[in-house]
Design a protein around this motif. Sequence first.
Motif, PDB file in Angstrom:
ATOM      1  N   ILE A 319       8.328  -1.399 -10.151  1.00  0.00           N
ATOM      2  CA  ILE A 319       8.104   0.025 -10.417  1.00  0.00           C
ATOM      3  C   ILE A 319       6.843   0.518  -9.712  1.00  0.00           C
ATOM      4  O   ILE A 319       6.839   1.586  -9.090  1.00  0.00           O
ATOM      5  N   ILE A 320       5.761  -0.253  -9.814  1.00  0.00           N
ATOM      6  CA  ILE A 320       4.510   0.153  -9.163  1.00  0.00           C
ATOM      7  C   ILE A 320       4.704   0.282  -7.658  1.00  0.00           C
ATOM      8  O   ILE A 320       4.229   1.233  -7.027  1.00  0.00           O
ATOM      9  N   ALA A 321       5.415  -0.673  -7.066  1.00  0.00           N
ATOM     10  CA  ALA A 321       5.646  -0.634  -5.619  1.00  0.00           C
ATOM     11  C   ALA A 321       6.439   0.607  -5.225  1.00  0.00           C
ATOM     12  O   ALA A 321       6.077   1.312  -4.267  1.00  0.00           O
ATOM     13  N   VAL A 322       7.509   0.901  -5.941  1.00  0.00           N
ATOM     14  CA  VAL A 322       8.354   2.052  -5.609  1.00  0.00           C
ATOM     15  C   VAL A 322       7.590   3.363  -5.819  1.00  0.00           C
ATOM     16  O   VAL A 322       7.705   4.292  -5.011  1.00  0.00           O
ATOM     17  N   LEU A 323       6.797   3.444  -6.876  1.00  0.00           N
ATOM     18  CA  LEU A 323       5.983   4.638  -7.110  1.00  0.00           C
ATOM     19  C   LEU A 323       5.024   4.877  -5.944  1.00  0.00           C
ATOM     20  O   LEU A 323       4.902   6.003  -5.437  1.00  0.00           O
ATOM     21  N   ALA A 324       4.332   3.830  -5.514  1.00  0.00           N
ATOM     22  CA  ALA A 324       3.358   3.961  -4.433  1.00  0.00           C
ATOM     23  C   ALA A 324       4.033   4.372  -3.124  1.00  0.00           C
ATOM     24  O   ALA A 324       3.512   5.214  -2.381  1.00  0.00           O
ATOM     25  N   ILE A 325       5.184   3.793  -2.846  1.00  0.00           N
ATOM     26  CA  ILE A 325       5.905   4.128  -1.609  1.00  0.00           C
ATOM     27  C   ILE A 325       6.416   5.567  -1.661  1.00  0.00           C
ATOM     28  O   ILE A 325       6.292   6.323  -0.692  1.00  0.00           O
ATOM     29  N   ALA A 326       6.977   5.950  -2.808  1.00  0.00           N
ATOM     30  CA  ALA A 326       7.564   7.286  -2.935  1.00  0.00           C
ATOM     31  C   ALA A 326       6.525   8.388  -2.797  1.00  0.00           C
ATOM     32  O   ALA A 326       6.806   9.461  -2.241  1.00  0.00           O
ATOM     33  N   VAL A 327       5.290   8.120  -3.275  1.00  0.00           N
ATOM     34  CA  VAL A 327       4.248   9.134  -3.213  1.00  0.00           C
ATOM     35  C   VAL A 327       3.389   8.972  -1.954  1.00  0.00           C
ATOM     36  O   VAL A 327       2.369   9.628  -1.795  1.00  0.00           O
ATOM     37  N   ARG A 328       3.825   8.093  -1.064  1.00  0.00           N
ATOM     38  CA  ARG A 328       3.183   7.846   0.238  1.00  0.00           C
ATOM     39  C   ARG A 328       1.743   7.339   0.078  1.00  0.00           C
ATOM     40  O   ARG A 328       0.853   7.725   0.830  1.00  0.00           O
ATOM     41  N   LYS A 329       1.544   6.459  -0.880  1.00  0.00           N
ATOM     42  CA  LYS A 329       0.220   5.888  -1.104  1.00  0.00           C
ATOM     43  C   LYS A 329       0.276   4.354  -1.050  1.00  0.00           C
ATOM     44  O   LYS A 329      -0.557   3.677  -1.638  1.00  0.00           O
ATOM     45  N   GLU A 330       1.252   3.804  -0.321  1.00  0.00           N
ATOM     46  CA  GLU A 330       1.407   2.349  -0.306  1.00  0.00           C
ATOM     47  C   GLU A 330       0.226   1.637   0.341  1.00  0.00           C
ATOM     48  O   GLU A 330      -0.046   0.472   0.026  1.00  0.00           O
ATOM     49  N   MET A 331      -0.498   2.324   1.229  1.00  0.00           N
ATOM     50  CA  MET A 331      -1.650   1.685   1.858  1.00  0.00           C
ATOM     51  C   MET A 331      -2.839   1.560   0.908  1.00  0.00           C
ATOM     52  O   MET A 331      -3.817   0.889   1.224  1.00  0.00           O
ATOM     53  N   LEU A 332      -2.736   2.208  -0.245  1.00  0.00           N
ATOM     54  CA  LEU A 332      -3.771   2.077  -1.266  1.00  0.00           C
ATOM     55  C   LEU A 332      -3.517   0.894  -2.197  1.00  0.00           C
ATOM     56  O   LEU A 332      -4.370   0.557  -3.014  1.00  0.00           O
ATOM     57  N   ILE A 333      -2.352   0.272  -2.077  1.00  0.00           N
ATOM     58  CA  ILE A 333      -1.992  -0.803  -2.998  1.00  0.00           C
ATOM     59  C   ILE A 333      -3.015  -1.943  -3.019  1.00  0.00           C
ATOM     60  O   ILE A 333      -3.362  -2.432  -4.103  1.00  0.00           O
ATOM     61  N   PRO A 334      -3.535  -2.406  -1.863  1.00  0.00           N
ATOM     62  CA  PRO A 334      -4.540  -3.479  -1.925  1.00  0.00           C
ATOM     63  C   PRO A 334      -5.766  -3.113  -2.757  1.00  0.00           C
ATOM     64  O   PRO A 334      -6.390  -3.990  -3.358  1.00  0.00           O
ATOM     65  N   LEU A 335      -6.107  -1.835  -2.791  1.00  0.00           N
ATOM     66  CA  LEU A 335      -7.235  -1.381  -3.606  1.00  0.00           C
ATOM     67  C   LEU A 335      -6.796  -1.094  -5.030  1.00  0.00           C
ATOM     68  O   LEU A 335      -7.387  -1.605  -5.990  1.00  0.00           O
ATOM     69  N   LEU A 336      -5.762  -0.295  -5.176  1.00  0.00           N
ATOM     70  CA  LEU A 336      -5.289   0.109  -6.499  1.00  0.00           C
ATOM     71  C   LEU A 336      -4.806  -1.076  -7.322  1.00  0.00           C
ATOM     72  O   LEU A 336      -5.069  -1.165  -8.524  1.00  0.00           O
ATOM     73  N   CYS A 337      -4.116  -1.995  -6.687  1.00  0.00           N
ATOM     74  CA  CYS A 337      -3.602  -3.197  -7.364  1.00  0.00           C
ATOM     75  C   CYS A 337      -4.403  -4.417  -6.916  1.00  0.00           C
ATOM     76  O   CYS A 337      -3.836  -5.481  -6.634  1.00  0.00           O
ATOM     77  N   GLY A 338      -5.721  -4.253  -6.865  1.00  0.00           N
ATOM     78  CA  GLY A 338      -6.584  -5.339  -6.400  1.00  0.00           C
ATOM     79  C   GLY A 338      -6.470  -6.595  -7.232  1.00  0.00           C
ATOM     80  O   GLY A 338      -6.603  -7.713  -6.701  1.00  0.00           O
ATOM     81  N   ILE A 339      -6.209  -6.446  -8.529  1.00  0.00           N
ATOM     82  CA  ILE A 339      -6.042  -7.623  -9.388  1.00  0.00           C
ATOM     83  C   ILE A 339      -4.833  -8.435  -8.945  1.00  0.00           C
ATOM     84  O   ILE A 339      -4.900  -9.664  -8.812  1.00  0.00           O
ATOM     85  N   PHE A 340      -3.720  -7.737  -8.696  1.00  0.00           N
ATOM     86  CA  PHE A 340      -2.523  -8.435  -8.210  1.00  0.00           C
ATOM     87  C   PHE A 340      -2.819  -9.141  -6.891  1.00  0.00           C
ATOM     88  O   PHE A 340      -2.372 -10.274  -6.658  1.00  0.00           O
ATOM     89  N   LEU A 341      -3.577  -8.462  -6.022  1.00  0.00           N
ATOM     90  CA  LEU A 341      -3.866  -9.009  -4.698  1.00  0.00           C
ATOM     91  C   LEU A 341      -4.667 -10.300  -4.794  1.00  0.00           C
ATOM     92  O   LEU A 341      -4.314 -11.308  -4.157  1.00  0.00           O
TER      93      LEU A 341
END
Length: 409
Positions: A319-341
């Motif tokens: 869900i988090i991945a699809v939300l980020a892609i849909a709102v065109r913020k997937e390049m923020l995932i390394p920062l936003l989901c830093g714990i996962f990273l």
Amino acid sequence: MLYYLFEYLDKTLNVSGAGVFQYITFRSGLAFLLSLLLSTIYGKRIITFLRNQQVGETVRELGLAGQNEKAGTPTMGGLIIIFATLLPVLLFAKLHNIYIVLLIVTTLWMGTIGFIDDYIKIFKKDKQGLKGIFKVFGQVGLGIIVGSVLYFSPAVTVLENASNSPVIKQSNITSVAQAPIEVKSTATTIPFFKNNEFDYAELLAWTGDGYQNWAWLIFIPVVIFIITAVSNGANLTDGIDGLAAGTSAVSVLALGIFTFLSGNIIFSNYLNIMYIPNSGEMTVFIAAFVGALIGFLWYNSYPASVFMGDTGSLTIGGIIAVLAIAVRKEMLIPLLCGIFLVENLSVVIQVTYFKYTKKRFGEGRRIFLMSPLHHHYQKKGYHESKIVTRFWIVAIMLSILSIVTLKLR
């Protein structure tokens, strides 16, 4: 469903007050409250059902303090999150919205993969669960569906040069004078840069004229990679009580802010960010999802009465991945989901270094006492509630920094 009922009451029967359901903020608030109530009140019944079905966690011998006490704790608690998310969405969201449809499909798809994995572990007594190759096939399959819909569906558009739209302010009323044209685009946002839109199609510019028609060759694999990486990251993070649910709730809440702003032409114009028509409706889904995660924490906080299992963790990541892609913020995932990273990286680094040293020195050596990273701190003697709280704090800091990128360029 209630949205359509109240729309009928408002526009056909002209019932006073029925028009309030047109507001995303109102429906999001209701979705959050209902999901929170469902997950806390009916969550107990689901846990009791799981316990009666002997759906208990099998604990591996990891040599961690308090680990043996977790044996027998009901798992598959992700069913609580799925149930408490989908019911409010079905009631309050616009079900014909393409983004809502994609999120519902993602929830059911990843939930099914996780459920099968948990089922094999518990009832087939196979600790390995669903074979990794089949998990990957499932994640790739969802990536193909999501990527294809976002690329080919005429309902998924952006407004070209929306930030340049003239804005007129008259007597406290703000309106866009000329709405730009909605276009299909594979553009995304690069954080920390001005003029920060990047189009995946540009990677094929070297092929000559008409290269935009082949952008799906880049876009769909990117979507597949992101969904696979984030869902696996969430899966690895789910290792101690409250860690995955808490950090995910923080990240999703930040995505909710991005979604609401990107779906509002006035706010997106003011902040000079990409305006994505109809994407604001995802705020209703996000509100329900956050409520479900917080409600799940009622039972999953230390000492946990239930674990989410892969049913929950894979669903959360998807869900988090699809939300980020849909709102065109997937390049923020390394920062936003830093714990996962960092959880993902700790495993990759540990395994890679172990194999390298075993080949070179004849014995495997480790960088961390144990991976994923949260187990490293457990080995160092930190209580898991302290680890979880500190990870939550880091997740909050990362989410705030992600939101700040709206103006920090």
